[in-house]
Write an enzyme that holds these catalytic residues in place. Structure first.
Site, PDB file in Angstrom:
ATOM      1  N   ALA A 125      14.137   9.338 -30.513  1.00  0.00           N
ATOM      2  CA  ALA A 125      13.551  10.622 -31.175  1.00  0.00           C
ATOM      3  C   ALA A 125      14.579  11.755 -30.720  1.00  0.00           C
ATOM      4  O   ALA A 125      14.995  11.939 -29.706  1.00  0.00           O
ATOM      5  CB  ALA A 125      12.385  11.025 -30.752  1.00  0.00           C
ATOM      6  N   GLY A 140      12.738   5.740 -29.517  1.00  0.00           N
ATOM      7  CA  GLY A 140      12.750   5.442 -31.035  1.00  0.00           C
ATOM      8  C   GLY A 140      13.910   4.661 -31.324  1.00  0.00           C
ATOM      9  O   GLY A 140      13.766   3.726 -32.217  1.00  0.00           O
ATOM     10  N   GLU A 185      12.907   1.176 -30.849  1.00  0.00           N
ATOM     11  CA  GLU A 185      11.788   0.835 -31.768  1.00  0.00           C
ATOM     12  C   GLU A 185      12.252   0.357 -32.946  1.00  0.00           C
ATOM     13  O   GLU A 185      12.001  -0.197 -33.906  1.00  0.00           O
ATOM     14  CB  GLU A 185      10.697   2.077 -31.913  1.00  0.00           C
ATOM     15  N   GLU A 243       9.688   6.736 -23.159  1.00  0.00           N
ATOM     16  CA  GLU A 243       8.475   7.698 -23.473  1.00  0.00           C
ATOM     17  C   GLU A 243       7.765   8.474 -22.415  1.00  0.00           C
ATOM     18  O   GLU A 243       7.428   9.693 -22.334  1.00  0.00           O
ATOM     19  CB  GLU A 243       7.825   7.248 -24.728  1.00  0.00           C
TER      20      GLU A 243
HETATM   21  C1  LIG Z   1      20.637   8.578 -23.646  1.00  0.00           C
HETATM   22  C2  LIG Z   1      20.878   8.813 -22.157  1.00  0.00           C
HETATM   23  C3  LIG Z   1      20.765   7.594 -21.366  1.00  0.00           C
HETATM   24  C4  LIG Z   1      22.329   9.413 -21.712  1.00  0.00           C
HETATM   25  O1  LIG Z   1      22.452   9.655 -20.423  1.00  0.00           O
HETATM   26  P1  LIG Z   1      24.040  10.060 -20.154  1.00  0.00           P
HETATM   27  O2  LIG Z   1      23.939  10.351 -18.486  1.00  0.00           O
HETATM   28  O3  LIG Z   1      25.134   9.278 -20.658  1.00  0.00           O
HETATM   29  O4  LIG Z   1      24.356  11.340 -20.848  1.00  0.00           O
HETATM   30  P2  LIG Z   1      23.163  12.744 -20.544  1.00  0.00           P
HETATM   31  O5  LIG Z   1      21.993  12.596 -20.073  1.00  0.00           O
HETATM   32  O6  LIG Z   1      24.281  13.997 -19.999  1.00  0.00           O
HETATM   33  O7  LIG Z   1      23.133  13.173 -22.455  1.00  0.00           O
HETATM   34  C5  LIG Z   1      24.225  13.344 -23.046  1.00  0.00           C
HETATM   35  C6  LIG Z   1      23.718  14.155 -24.054  1.00  0.00           C
HETATM   36  O8  LIG Z   1      22.788  13.656 -25.095  1.00  0.00           O
HETATM   37  C7  LIG Z   1      21.780  14.404 -25.094  1.00  0.00           C
HETATM   38  N1  LIG Z   1      20.676  13.366 -25.628  1.00  0.00           N
HETATM   39  C8  LIG Z   1      20.360  12.314 -24.809  1.00  0.00           C
HETATM   40  N2  LIG Z   1      19.264  11.850 -25.465  1.00  0.00           N
HETATM   41  C9  LIG Z   1      18.795  12.655 -26.398  1.00  0.00           C
HETATM   42  C10 LIG Z   1      17.817  12.450 -27.455  1.00  0.00           C
HETATM   43  N3  LIG Z   1      16.808  11.778 -27.408  1.00  0.00           N
HETATM   44  N4  LIG Z   1      17.767  13.570 -28.338  1.00  0.00           N
HETATM   45  C11 LIG Z   1      18.820  14.577 -28.476  1.00  0.00           C
HETATM   46  N5  LIG Z   1      19.842  14.712 -27.341  1.00  0.00           N
HETATM   47  C12 LIG Z   1      19.886  13.826 -26.411  1.00  0.00           C
HETATM   48  C13 LIG Z   1      21.616  15.376 -23.907  1.00  0.00           C
HETATM   49  O9  LIG Z   1      20.623  16.433 -23.949  1.00  0.00           O
HETATM   50  C14 LIG Z   1      23.015  15.595 -23.603  1.00  0.00           C
HETATM   51  O10 LIG Z   1      23.548  16.456 -24.525  1.00  0.00           O
HETATM   52  P3  LIG Z   1      24.375  17.603 -24.006  1.00  0.00           P
HETATM   53  O11 LIG Z   1      24.403  18.557 -25.124  1.00  0.00           O
HETATM   54  O12 LIG Z   1      23.716  18.245 -22.799  1.00  0.00           O
HETATM   55  O13 LIG Z   1      25.675  16.898 -23.626  1.00  0.00           O
HETATM   56  C15 LIG Z   1      20.101   9.871 -21.507  1.00  0.00           C
HETATM   57  O14 LIG Z   1      20.591  11.268 -21.935  1.00  0.00           O
HETATM   58  C16 LIG Z   1      18.631   9.857 -21.541  1.00  0.00           C
HETATM   59  O15 LIG Z   1      17.991   8.975 -21.139  1.00  0.00           O
HETATM   60  N6  LIG Z   1      18.087  10.363 -22.815  1.00  0.00           N
HETATM   61  C17 LIG Z   1      16.630  10.466 -23.164  1.00  0.00           C
HETATM   62  C18 LIG Z   1      16.308   9.278 -24.072  1.00  0.00           C
HETATM   63  C19 LIG Z   1      14.988   9.434 -24.204  1.00  0.00           C
HETATM   64  O16 LIG Z   1      13.969   9.727 -23.471  1.00  0.00           O
HETATM   65  N7  LIG Z   1      14.612   8.948 -25.595  1.00  0.00           N
HETATM   66  C20 LIG Z   1      13.170   8.999 -26.026  1.00  0.00           C
HETATM   67  C21 LIG Z   1      12.956   9.973 -26.907  1.00  0.00           C
HETATM   68  S1  LIG Z   1      11.337  10.252 -27.178  1.00  0.00           S
HETATM   69  C22 LIG Z   1      11.078   8.920 -28.468  1.00  0.00           C
HETATM   70  O17 LIG Z   1      12.074   8.271 -28.874  1.00  0.00           O
HETATM   71  C23 LIG Z   1       9.723   8.812 -29.076  1.00  0.00           C
HETATM   72  C24 LIG Z   1       9.486   7.801 -30.218  1.00  0.00           C
HETATM   73  O18 LIG Z   1       8.606   6.720 -29.547  1.00  0.00           O
HETATM   74  C25 LIG Z   1       9.311   7.936 -31.628  1.00  0.00           C
HETATM   75  C26 LIG Z   1       8.116   9.090 -31.478  1.00  0.00           C
HETATM   76  C27 LIG Z   1       7.934   9.104 -32.977  1.00  0.00           C
HETATM   77  C28 LIG Z   1       7.156  10.417 -33.504  1.00  0.00           C
HETATM   78  C29 LIG Z   1       6.287   9.961 -34.478  1.00  0.00           C
HETATM   79  C30 LIG Z   1       5.120  10.903 -34.289  1.00  0.00           C
HETATM   80  C31 LIG Z   1       4.257  10.670 -35.474  1.00  0.00           C
HETATM   81  C32 LIG Z   1       3.133  11.328 -35.051  1.00  0.00           C
HETATM   82  C33 LIG Z   1       2.212  11.546 -36.287  1.00  0.00           C
HETATM   83  C34 LIG Z   1       1.298  12.163 -35.822  1.00  0.00           C
HETATM   84  C35 LIG Z   1       0.478  12.700 -37.138  1.00  0.00           C
HETATM   85  C36 LIG Z   1      -0.913  13.481 -36.353  1.00  0.00           C
HETATM   86  C37 LIG Z   1      -1.369  13.900 -37.481  1.00  0.00           C
HETATM   87  O19 LIG Z   1      -1.041  14.713 -38.140  1.00  0.00           O
HETATM   88  O20 LIG Z   1      -2.670  13.908 -37.475  1.00  0.00           O
END
Ligand SMILES: CC(C)(COP(=O)(O)OP(=O)(O)OC[C@H]1O[C@@H](n2cnc3c(N)ncnc32)[C@H](O)[C@@H]1OP(=O)(O)O)[C@@H](O)C(=O)NCCC(=O)NCCSC(=O)C[C@@H](O)CCCCCCCCCCCCC(=O)O
Length: 212
Positions: free
Chosen positions: A61, A100, A103, A123
């Site tokens: 996400a 995600g 997923e 997450e």
């Molecule tokens: C990816 C990494 C491993 C990379 O590491 P690395 O060391 O190479 O580099 P950096 O850490 O410096 O990162 C580089 C750069 O990338 C940016 N970045 C990294 N990840 C993300 C990201 N996920 N999004 C955006 N940007 C990202 C980082 O900020 C750096 O940017 P910069 O400008 O500074 O250079 C490492 O970065 C890492 O581990 N990232 C985190 C990955 C992570 O945690 N991913 C999980 C995210 S949470 C998620 O995916 C949730 C899912 O399960 C989906 C959820 C769905 C939600 C649906 C909700 C429905 C709910 C409905 C409810 C309704 C309720 C109601 O109404 O009643």
């Protein structure tokens, strides 16, 4: 966004494009819906390969969108429609498939990982649970204990460990997109692969949760 390209062998290549890690922003979610719909409605297309730009599959996400209210299409129905596709969809995982992103790969029918790829459901490290099908699809694929380990620790696994666990079908040190395309061609025309039912009744230490 997601880019749509036709590639040899009657396949569509869908490339997630949202630097730096092709996170699932509103535009990417809409892009997946549009390109999948295009691939599925084209009788010339027999299978789909899904990958991320710059050899990074998907970091999950888009955490830049977490500050505001959720907009655009939801991930759950988007991924459900991939799983329900009658043409084979193969994820070509290079770089990362996290949260995600994993997923999304789990909703595909097959997964090819580059040897240097890392996969996981981190997450929990953000105070969340996987909310786009990971808690349902991962246990069906690799069993409840192994899935619980990944979900509750948030640890990343290497491509080799992912292969051993059964998360991916094959690991390559070449171009994962090419191996995925080869696989998509070899299974085109076959019925889509489905996940087995959840083996809850066979997990002894979860007996308090047994369904009678
Ligand atoms: C990816 C990494 C491993 C990379 O590491 P690395 O060391 O190479 O580099 P950096 O850490 O410096 O990162 C580089 C750069 O990338 C940016 N970045 C990294 N990840 C993300 C990201 N996920 N999004 C955006 N940007 C990202 C980082 O900020 C750096 O940017 P910069 O400008 O500074 O250079 C490492 O970065 C890492 O581990 N990232 C985190 C990955 C992570 O945690 N991913 C999980 C995210 S949470 C998620 O995916 C949730 C899912 O399960 C989906 C959820 C769905 C939600 C649906 C909700 C429905 C709910 C409905 C409810 C309704 C309720 C109601 O109404 O009643």
């Amino acid at each position: 966004m997601a880019r749509y390209t036709r590639i040899p062998g009657s396949l569509a290549l869908i490339t997630l494009t949202n630097p730096p890690v092709n996170a699932l922003s509103v535009a990417v979610r809409q892009g997946i819906i549009d390109t999948m719909s295009r691939a599925l409605s084209d009788p010339e297309v027999k299978g789909v390969v899904l990958c991320g730009e710059n050899r990074k599959f998907c970091g999950g996400a888009d955490i830049r969108e977490f500050a505001g209210p959720m907009k655009g299409p939801h991930l759950v129905p988007t991924f459900d429609s991939i799983e329900a596709a009658e043409k084979p969809v193969v994820a070509a995982i290079e770089g990362v498939a996290l949260g995600g992103g994993l997923e999304l790969a789990l909703a595909c029918h097959y997964r090819i990982a580059h040897v240097k790829a890392r996969l996981g459901l981190p997450e929990v490290t953000l105070g969340l649970l996987p909310a786009a099908g990971g808690t349902q699809r991962l246990p069906r694929l690799i069993g409840v204990p192994a899935a619980l380990d990944l979900i509750t620790t948030g640890r990343h696994v290497s491509a080799q460990e992912a292969l051993k666990l059964g998360i991916v079908d094959r690991v390559t040190d070449g171009d994962a997109r090419e191996v995925a395309a080869e696989l998509a061609r070899s299974v085109s025309g076959q019925a889509s692969r489905t996940l087995p039912p959840l083996p809850v009744l066979r997990v002894a230490h979860l007996s308090p949760f047994r369904l009678n």
